[in-house]
Enzyme design. Structure first.
Site, short mmCIF file in Angstrom:
data_model
loop_
_atom_site.label_atom_id
_atom_site.label_comp_id
_atom_site.label_asym_id
_atom_site.label_seq_id
_atom_site.Cartn_x
_atom_site.Cartn_y
_atom_site.Cartn_z
N THR A 21 0.78 -1.04 0.16
CA THR A 21 0.00 0.03 0.04
C THR A 21 0.82 1.29 0.15
O THR A 21 2.00 1.29 0.52
CB THR A 21 -1.01 -0.14 1.26
OG1 THR A 21 0.01 -0.05 2.54
CG2 THR A 21 -1.88 -1.10 1.09
N ALA A 114 14.46 3.24 2.01
CA ALA A 114 13.72 4.78 2.31
C ALA A 114 12.82 4.57 3.55
O ALA A 114 12.72 5.36 4.38
CB ALA A 114 13.19 5.05 1.21
N ASP A 115 12.06 3.35 3.49
CA ASP A 115 11.29 3.23 4.58
C ASP A 115 12.01 3.08 6.15
O ASP A 115 11.59 3.60 7.18
CB ASP A 115 10.29 2.05 4.56
CG ASP A 115 11.15 0.91 4.29
OD1 ASP A 115 12.30 1.15 3.77
OD2 ASP A 115 10.52 -0.12 4.10
N ARG A 116 13.06 2.51 5.97
CA ARG A 116 14.00 2.16 7.17
C ARG A 116 14.60 3.52 7.66
O ARG A 116 14.75 3.75 8.92
CB ARG A 116 14.94 1.09 7.10
CG ARG A 116 14.18 -0.24 6.77
CD ARG A 116 15.08 -1.28 6.24
NE ARG A 116 15.88 -1.91 7.26
CZ ARG A 116 16.96 -2.55 7.41
NH1 ARG A 116 17.27 -3.29 6.00
NH2 ARG A 116 17.71 -3.19 8.24
N THR A 139 4.54 -5.90 5.04
CA THR A 139 4.86 -7.15 4.08
C THR A 139 5.92 -7.89 4.50
O THR A 139 5.98 -9.02 4.66
CB THR A 139 5.03 -6.87 2.78
OG1 THR A 139 3.71 -5.91 2.13
CG2 THR A 139 5.17 -8.04 1.76
N THR A 191 -8.35 -26.55 10.10
CA THR A 191 -7.02 -26.40 9.55
C THR A 191 -6.90 -24.74 9.26
O THR A 191 -5.68 -24.18 9.67
CB THR A 191 -6.85 -26.93 8.11
OG1 THR A 191 -7.09 -28.34 8.23
CG2 THR A 191 -5.43 -26.71 7.47
#
EC number: 2.7.1.33
Length: 270
Positions: A21, A114-116, A139, A191
């Site tokens: 997203t 870039a996110d980190r 994710t 299951t």
């Protein structure tokens, strides 16, 4: 490395583009005042980005600048191209070449996403002087660690909930594909329930165990007395709600960090 920058009151568009997203948020100061969430796959071209973003920008015509934190190159490039054409100001892409509020040690530096980078920048906004364990539960699940003096000490990467569940389906003959949600009970009676409980509780305990392990490592290897934990990401609310000692939950942590990086780099991008 630089001290805290004072946020501008001028609206800033922040694009946080993840693997699944993407969030486009308009910030005034340190807080988002409006946002739009779309599937990253929808950002297929500059024209597609424009169709999605025009209503948001029409509501905030004073937004002249933008910063993009993207882990999907094609989507980030499409957003950047459209924003460069439409905005009168600057468009900054988050990467390791920027002026950062922490000392980076990574091989190679350009591989730290870039996110980190943005999440670590957000953690540098915390007022207390303590080490920080930054979690992004999406994710993939990433752990990044900063010392109290804001040196980057390393990180961990593990699969997220959907990746775990899909691997069970795709790599076995009979296990079904299961929608991941909070399990009703610990022990499953079907299951699907067994998979759901195993994946979710397994993730919770992995995160808790790794946080404990990292805190011990920080004490023994780096002499850190305390470590604050900050969590973000699309699956963070679920996992954090099931932890015995919930960390600080900030759904906008990556966007806040990207905004902070824009402020720190205002001179270099002008």
């Amino acid at each position: 490395m630089e001290q805290m920058a004072h946020p501008s009151s001028t609206p800033l568009l922040v694009a946080e583009i993840g693997n699944t997203t993407a969030m486009f948020a308009v910030f005034s100061g340190t807080d988002p005042i409006d946002s739009l969430q779309v599937a990253t796959a929808a950002l297929s071209s500059p024209e597609a980005v424009g169709e999605l973003l025009q209503p948001l920008l029409a509501r905030h015509s004073l937004a002249a600048d933008a910063v993009i934190s993207s882990v999907v190159p094609r989507a980030g490039e499409a957003a950047g191209r459209w924003l460069l054409d439409i905005l009168p100001g600057r468009v900054l892409a988050v990467d390791s070449t920027l002026n950062l509020p922490f000392r980076i040690s990574y091989d190679p530096p350009s591989a730290l996403g870039a996110d980190r980078l943005s999440l670590c920048a957000r953690c540098c906004m915390l007022e207390e002087e303590a080490a920080v364990i930054a979690l992004d539960i999406g994710t993939a699940i990433t752990f990044d660690v900063l010392s109290a003096d804001r040196s980057y000490l390393g990180g961990l990467i593990m699969p997220g909930l959907e990746l775990m569940a899909s691997a069970l389906h795709e790599r076995t003959a009979q296990l079904p594909r299961v929608e991941v949600s909070r399990p009703e009970r610990l022990m499953g009676l079907s299951t699907a329930d067994c998979i759901r409980s195993g994946v979710v509780w397994g993730c919770v305990l992995q995160v808790e165990g790794l946080v404990r392990k990292i805190r011990g490592w920080l004490r023994s290897e780096h002499g850190e007395g305390y470590a604050r934990v900050v969590a973000t990401g699309g699956r963070a609310p679920l996992i954090v709600s099931m932890m015995e000692m919930p960390p600080l939950l900030d759904p906008h942590a990556v966007s806040r960090g990207a905004r902070y990086l824009f402020e720190l780099n205002r001179i270099t991008v002008s």
